[in-house]
Structure formats: structure tokens, C-alpha cells
Design an enzyme around this catalytic site. Structure first.
Site, short mmCIF file in Angstrom:
data_model
loop_
_atom_site.label_atom_id
_atom_site.label_comp_id
_atom_site.label_asym_id
_atom_site.label_seq_id
_atom_site.Cartn_x
_atom_site.Cartn_y
_atom_site.Cartn_z
N ASP A 1 -13.51 21.86 6.92
CA ASP A 1 -12.08 21.70 6.65
C ASP A 1 -12.07 22.01 4.99
O ASP A 1 -11.54 20.88 4.78
CB ASP A 1 -11.68 21.00 7.27
CG ASP A 1 -9.44 20.88 6.67
OD1 ASP A 1 -9.74 22.14 6.42
OD2 ASP A 1 -9.15 19.30 7.79
N CYS B 1 0.12 13.57 6.78
CA CYS B 1 -0.57 13.95 7.96
C CYS B 1 -1.74 13.04 7.82
O CYS B 1 -2.69 14.10 8.80
CB CYS B 1 -0.70 15.72 8.10
SG CYS B 1 1.39 16.32 8.05
N LYS C 1 -2.19 27.57 0.80
CA LYS C 1 -3.20 26.85 -0.44
C LYS C 1 -3.41 27.36 -1.34
O LYS C 1 -4.25 26.34 -2.44
CB LYS C 1 -3.68 25.57 0.28
CG LYS C 1 -3.08 25.22 1.03
CD LYS C 1 -3.53 23.59 2.18
CE LYS C 1 -3.12 22.89 2.94
NZ LYS C 1 -2.20 22.13 3.16
N HIS D 1 -6.87 15.05 8.07
CA HIS D 1 -5.60 15.80 8.42
C HIS D 1 -5.78 15.43 9.95
O HIS D 1 -6.27 15.70 10.25
CB HIS D 1 -5.88 17.18 7.58
CG HIS D 1 -4.50 17.19 7.71
ND1 HIS D 1 -3.64 18.07 8.83
CD2 HIS D 1 -3.50 17.31 6.75
CE1 HIS D 1 -2.85 18.31 8.64
NE2 HIS D 1 -2.68 18.17 7.45
N GLN E 1 -8.25 22.24 1.40
CA GLN E 1 -7.88 21.49 0.19
C GLN E 1 -8.76 22.06 -0.80
O GLN E 1 -8.94 21.76 -1.64
CB GLN E 1 -7.97 20.13 -0.13
CG GLN E 1 -6.66 19.95 0.53
CD GLN E 1 -5.50 20.40 0.13
OE1 GLN E 1 -4.77 20.45 -0.66
NE2 GLN E 1 -4.00 19.80 1.10
N1 C6P Z 1 -1.80 19.18 4.25
C1 C6P Z 1 -0.47 18.40 2.51
O1 C6P Z 1 0.50 18.11 1.98
P1 C6P Z 1 -2.03 24.00 7.06
O2 C6P Z 1 -1.16 23.60 8.04
O3 C6P Z 1 -2.31 24.42 8.49
O4 C6P Z 1 -2.11 25.49 6.58
O5 C6P Z 1 -3.26 22.57 6.82
C2 C6P Z 1 -2.87 21.67 7.18
C3 C6P Z 1 -4.20 21.11 7.08
C4 C6P Z 1 -5.54 20.99 7.55
N2 C6P Z 1 -6.93 20.06 5.87
C5 C6P Z 1 -5.86 19.39 5.27
C6 C6P Z 1 -7.05 18.25 4.55
C7 C6P Z 1 -4.91 19.25 5.16
O6 C6P Z 1 -4.42 19.61 3.88
C8 C6P Z 1 -4.17 20.46 5.69
C9 C6P Z 1 -2.65 20.78 5.25
C10 C6P Z 1 -0.33 19.62 3.85
O7 C6P Z 1 -1.73 17.53 2.58
C11 C6P Z 1 0.63 19.62 4.70
S1 C6P Z 1 0.95 18.39 5.20
#
Ligand code: C6P
Length: 603
Positions: free
Chosen positions: A231, A397, A257, A154, A234
Site C-alpha cells: 500500500d 482510518c 496524494k 489503514h 503515502q
Molecule cells: N489516507 C489520510 O488522511 P484513498 O482514500 O483510496 O485515496 O486512500 C486510502 C488510503 C490507503 N492507505 C493509506 C496508507 C492511506 O493513508 C490512505 C488514505 C488518508 O490518512 C485519508 S483517510
């Protein structure tokens, strides 16, 4: 620990898909006390109609829904305990502090951290990664060092390292993905050299659904002395996680999430690492002593929590952790994986649809991304939305990954424990109808004329190409969707001499650009400007405005008037036109190169 996914996979392999779907048919993960009805009743937002249909929420990878227990925790805090933490000597402040710190303890237990001191509250996964990059990274990396990432990261686990590399002279290296959309683990030894100081990787890919073998990757990194960051954006709310078993140095997550509110998340870091890291933001709360010239810091984790934190968010995240635990992460994982396998199989039955990520029975978490022949992901998402189904479409992203796969975007259905097999069936019905509805192009249900015009122009765009020297060139993009248009306009003081475009995007974007060039070529400038305004007013009118046949001068462009029913798609129809207006401005200013983005605030 044997993860439920392994069991699901084993079952899938042994008995075919039946076992996974039986699992979904049964009472919630075979725990009779957790019926679907009870679980869904915990989520008030799910009980609503969207566009006249019961809501199906399949956008959980973007953000999950919040159970009543979490909403109650927020309300309780603001109604009873609202106060600042760590500062006050009064009852409310002490209660708020206790609840805030209790949430830290809950999260530490949830991740099996050695102590609560290893948990730093942040705004989310993105901020947690930036924190590590700007503290540990600045302190430990220098020119010649390597940061190893994977090709499926991401942007949040890529851009902070790019910024760090620029500052320190370190370089980035990528572990590739293979044809199964899994990590090419056979390349690990060759890439994980002693120069690698950090290996940062995604646990479950938000674009592919692939589950990476985090413990194995951390063990390999340890052998060369590299620090690891997982990371877990998810995975944290979807599967059992044990940082000690994973053997990672850092792990990041986002509360929103995993049933928690937005604006709260966490960084797990091994105590020795956190203790050695300098602060990254200065302010109240993170200090021991401050003089006019110098300050000293509190120990971790407080050193990294400058200013008033998101107290209510942290407390509510604690409630989310309790809620998830009451269901059981193993059960949630089993359910989400089984649902994704089922969705993958059913989606695979639709002609012209290709599912991304590991093949059926592979290491896939609870999400499925897919692309459809002749159908832009935005059309798929809009069509699903009309049926009350929330999907996400775009590059998610992960632009470099999309480029690697030769794609602009994909549609994605991401599941959570409140989703059902019947909901997946509804999605399949909608997609199958969308596909058969239009012969050549998967289009929005806006009538036969729309379908005919869109099919014609999206598949055979007119005036497609570039213009040579002297032409004004404007690059336009919709960053959130991935539509791009490169418009070339040859202008004389009186008229639009010639106009061409290249680019790629959804059917609406391409059709609008194609029709626009036909309409504007040769037009006197005042007339061209008037048509641009007319088209804008036609498409961007209120969704409830009279549709009617539209202004006669717009001709075939009138078919795009129906787009006003999908306000989120208006920018697709307007992209080429905004580029044209920009081209006129550039020409007035005597410039031949310009750019516009639909993400910019518009007057
Ligand atoms: N992915 C998706 O729709 P934040 O924005 O900080 O809460 O999470 C960022 C992030 C980091 N790593 C992974 C693997 C992610 O999936 C995400 C966020 C969302 O897939 C929003 S782009």
C-alpha cells in the site's frame, strides 16, 4: 539503492539534528534552480489567507495540493481533447486516447514497471485493493489460507480483506508493532508460514509515519510463496519507488496524494498475475466479444477498466508524475523526512505532548502524529485552524491501531515539498500557546468563562455512569472524530426521572453531555424537549449570528454558544442532545435500545 532517508538518518546520528535542519535552511534540497519561491508559486492555492493568516497546509497525507501544471492539464483536456477513449475514430478521440495511454506509460516508468500493461487505472488506493481482493483473492484463497497484514494498516488495507475472509473462509493474521511503533520484524518468520497466501502491508503508515522495509518484507514473503501487495498511498508521491527492486506483486497508489486530482489512482500488478485474474466489473471497454449469453475479455489492464474511465484524471496524473519528476523524488524524500524530524524534535519540546511513531532519527516519512495531555485532537486541530494551519485530527482510518495504542485520536501534521521549516515553527508557537493558555485543559480561545466551565466539566463530568433496567439506552457516535456517548435515560410519562452518560470524546462533547444531564434531570418532558431545541438553535446558529449572553434558561450551557464559530465542531456539542432526542423517540416506540450517528444525513 541508498535512500536519502538513510543518509538523513546517518547525518542525524552523526551530527545531531543540525544537519537535517541545515538542509531545510538551504536552497531547496541544495538545488539552486528550485527555489522555495518558484515551487510555491506553482501552487496557486497556497497563496491565500485562512482566518486572517497565511495558509499553512499540513494535511498532505489526506490529500496533497495540485500544481498549476496539473490544473492546466485538466483544463487543456476539457478545452481541446474532451472525448471518449478507445472508441472513436475521430481526431479528438484519438488525441484523448493517446494522452490517456501516455499517462499509463508515464506511471509505468515512474514505478519502473516492466511495461505499461502492468498499470491499471482505478479510483485510488482503496479501489485498487478491492480490485485485488475481489479478483485475485476470490480466485486464489480458500478456507485454511491466511492473509497476513500488519497492525498499522489503514482501513482500506484491512476491510477488503475482512470481506474476502468472510467469503472464502481464509483468516487474517497481523504482524505486530513494537514499542518504537515499527514492525516487530523478529516475529516475521513465525507469522509468515506456508499458509500465508498474501502479505499486504502499508509502506509508510499514515498514522505513525513509520517507513516499513518493503523490499525486505517482500523477500521474506517470496520465500514462503506468498503474494505481496504494497500500500504505497503515502509513499508513491514522496520517495523513489521501483516495483522491480521492491519485488512486490501488487502495489497501489492514489493520484490525489501525489499532486494529481481526486478520483484517479492505480494498481500495479505483475503481468502474469493480472493476466490470470478475472475481471471484477463488467461493462463496455473491457470486452472482446459479447453475445446474449456470454462474453470474452480483453487482456489486462483493459479487462479491469470497465466503462468510461476517468480520462481527465489519468491525464492529469501523468502531468503530476512529470511535475514530481521535475523536482526529483530523492530530493522530495530528503526534504519531507528532514521536515518531519525537525517537527518531531520541536513538538517534543512542548510539555505534555507525545509524538507517535519511531523515535527521533528513526525510519519516519514526512508526517508527525501527536497527542497532548488533556487536549483532544479536535481541539488541537480547531486551534491550529484558527491560526490558518490545516492539520488532521481523528483516528486517521486506523481505528484498530488507535485501540492498540490506547488512543481515541491523534493530531497529525503531514508535509510535502512546498512546506517550510518556518511553517513548522508557526505550528509550534500555536500549540505552545494553546498549552500554556489553559492550566488544566487545552481549550479553544472562547474566553475565561468558557475555559472555566469546560475545564470543570470535561475533567469532572457530572452524572457519569449507567442506569439499570427500565432506562432507555442510546449509543451515539461521531465516526469521523471518535467521540462516543452512551446515554441512559429513565423516563416516566411526565418527566425525565434520571439521566446519566458514559463515553469519551473531546472537551466540547463531554462538557455538553455533562451540562445536559444537569439541566434535564427532573424536567417535565415538554420542558426538556423545549430546552433541547433551544440549545440546538443556540449552538447551530450561523457563525455570524449575534452571540449575546444566550437564553437565560440554558445557564452554563450558554458558554458552548461560542462553538458556532467552529461549524465543524457543532456536532461534538450536539451529540449528547441528539442521543437524548433519540431516547425520547425510542421510549415513544416502546424500545429501550437505540443508536445515532452524526454521520447520518440529518433532516
Ligand atoms: N489516507 C489520510 O488522511 P484513498 O482514500 O483510496 O485515496 O486512500 C486510502 C488510503 C490507503 N492507505 C493509506 C496508507 C492511506 O493513508 C490512505 C488514505 C488518508 O490518512 C485519508 S483517510
Amino acid at each position: 539503492m541508498r535512500l536519502p532517508r538513510e543518509q538523513t538518518q546517518e547525518a542525524l546520528e552523526k551530527e545531531g539534528l543540525g544537519s537535517a535542519t541545515d538542509l531545510l535552511e538551504s536552497n531547496f534540497m541544495n538545488q539552486p534552480h528550485l527555489s522555495w519561491e518558484r515551487i510555491r508559486a506553482d501552487f496557486p492555492i497556497l497563496d491565500q489567507q485562512v482566518h486572517g493568516q497565511p495558509l499553512v497546509y499540513f494535511d498532505n497525507a489526506a490529500t496533497s495540493q495540485k500544481p498549476r501544471a496539473v490544473l492546466d492539464a485538466l483544463r487543456h483536456y476539457y478545452e481541446h481533447d474532451n472525448s471518449n477513449v478507445h472508441r472513436g475514430m475521430h481526431a479528438l478521440s484519438m488525441r484523448a486516447t493517446d494522452a490517456y495511454e501516455a499517462a499509463r506509460v508515464k506511471l509505468a516508468r515512474y514505478l519502473n514497471a516492466a511495461s505499461a500493461e502492468e498499470i491499471v487505472f482505478t479510483r485510488g488506493a482503496t479501489e485498487s485493493i478491492n480490485l485485488v481482493a475481489q479478483t485475485w483473492g476470490i480466485q486464489n484463497l480458500r478456507a485454511g489460507d491466511v492473509i497476513l497484514l500488519t497492525e498499522m494498516e489503514h482501513h482500506s488495507n484491512l476491510v477488503p480483506w475482512q470481506l474476502l475472509a468472510e467469503r472464502t473462509g481464509a483468516t487474517l493474521r497481523f504482524l505486530p508493532i513494537n514499542a518504537r511503533h515499527e514492525l516487530a520484524l523478529e516475529r516475521l518468520e513465525e507469522l509468515l508460514t506456508p499458509e500465508v497466501k498474501l502479505f499486504s502491508f502499508v509502506h509508510i503508515s499514515n498514522s505513525l509515519g513509520t517507513i516499513n522495509p518493503a523490499a525486505e518484507l517482500c523477500a521474506a514473503a517470496r520465500k514462503v510463496g506468498a503474494t505481496t501487495l504494497v500500500d504505497a498511498a503515502q509513499s508513491a508521491g514522496h520517495m523513489p519507488l521501483d516495483v522491480q527492486e521492491l519485488g512486490c506483486d501488487f502495489l497501489v497508489l492514489s493520484g490525489h496524494k501525489m499532486c494529481g486530482p481526486t478520483g484517479i489512482g492505480a494498481l500495479y500488478g505483475k503481468k502474469a498475475l493480472l493476466d490470470a485474474m478475472p475481471p471484477w466489473q463488467g461493462g463496455g471497454e473491457m470486452i472482446l466479444q459479447v453475445s446474449y449469453q456470454k462474453s470474452t475479455w480483453k487482456p489486462a489492464p483493459y479487462r479491469f477498466e470497465a466503462g468510461t474511465p476517468n480520462i481527465a484524471g489519468a491525464i492529469a496524473l501523468g502531468a503530476a508524475v512529470d511535475y514530481i519528476e521535475s523536482i526529483g523524488r530523492a530530493a522530495i524524500f530528503e526534504h519531507d523526512c528532514a521536515l518531519a524530524q525537525y517537527a518531531q524534535k520541536r513538538l517534543g519540546e512542548i510539555p505534555g505532548l507525545r509524538v507517535l511513531g519511531p523515535p527521533l532519527g528513526g525510519a519516519r516519512g514526512g508526517l508527525v502524529s501527536f497527542v497532548m495531555d488533556q487536549a483532544h485532537a479536535h481541539d488541537v486541530v480547531t486551534l491550529a485552524d484558527q491560526a490558518g494551519i490545516a492539520l488532521r485530527g481523528g483516528h486517521h482510518c486506523t481505528q484498530p491501531l488507535m485501540q492498540k495504542l490506547g488512543l481515541e485520536s491523534s493530531a497529525r501534521a503531514s508535509f510535502y515539498f512546498y512546506n517550510t521549516k518556518a511553517e513548522v515553527d508557526r505550528l509550534i508557537d500555536v500549540l505552545a500557546k494553546g498549552q500554556s493558555h489553559a492550566s488544566a485543559t487545552f481549550s479553544l480561545p472562547l474566553g475565561e468563562l468558557y475555559e472555566a466551565v469546560v475545564t470543570d466539566h470535561a475533567t469532572r463530568p457530572r452524572n457519569f455512569g449507567e442506569l439499570g433496567e427500565g432506562a432507555v439506552h442510546v449509543h451515539g457516535d461521531n465516526p469521523s472524530c471518535g467521540d462516543t456517548i452512551d446515554l441512559h435515560v429513565q423516563l416516566t410519562p411526565e418527566k425525565v426521572e434520571n439521566i446519566k452518560f458514559t463515553g469519551h470524546g473531546c472537551t466540547i462533547c463531554m462538557t455538553s453531555a455533562s451540562l445536559m444531564t444537569l439541566k434535564l434531570k427532573g424536567k417535565p418532558l415538554p420542558e426538556a424537549k423545549r430546552l433541547a431545541r433551544l440549545f440546538h438553535d443556540h449552538v447551530a446558529a450561523s457563525p455570524d449570528a449575534e452571540t449575546g449572553p444566550g437564553p437565560r434558561e440554558l445557564g452554563d450551557l450558554n458558554v458552548l454558544g461560542g462553538v458556532r464559530q467552529f461549524p465543524q465542531r457543532v456536532k461534538c456539542a450536539m451529540l449528547a442532545w441528539r442521543a437524548f432526542e433519540q431516547a425520547l423517540e425510542e421510549a415513544d416506540a416502546g424500545v429501550t435500545e437505540g443508536a445515532i450517528s452524526t454521520e447520518e444525513p440529518q433532516a
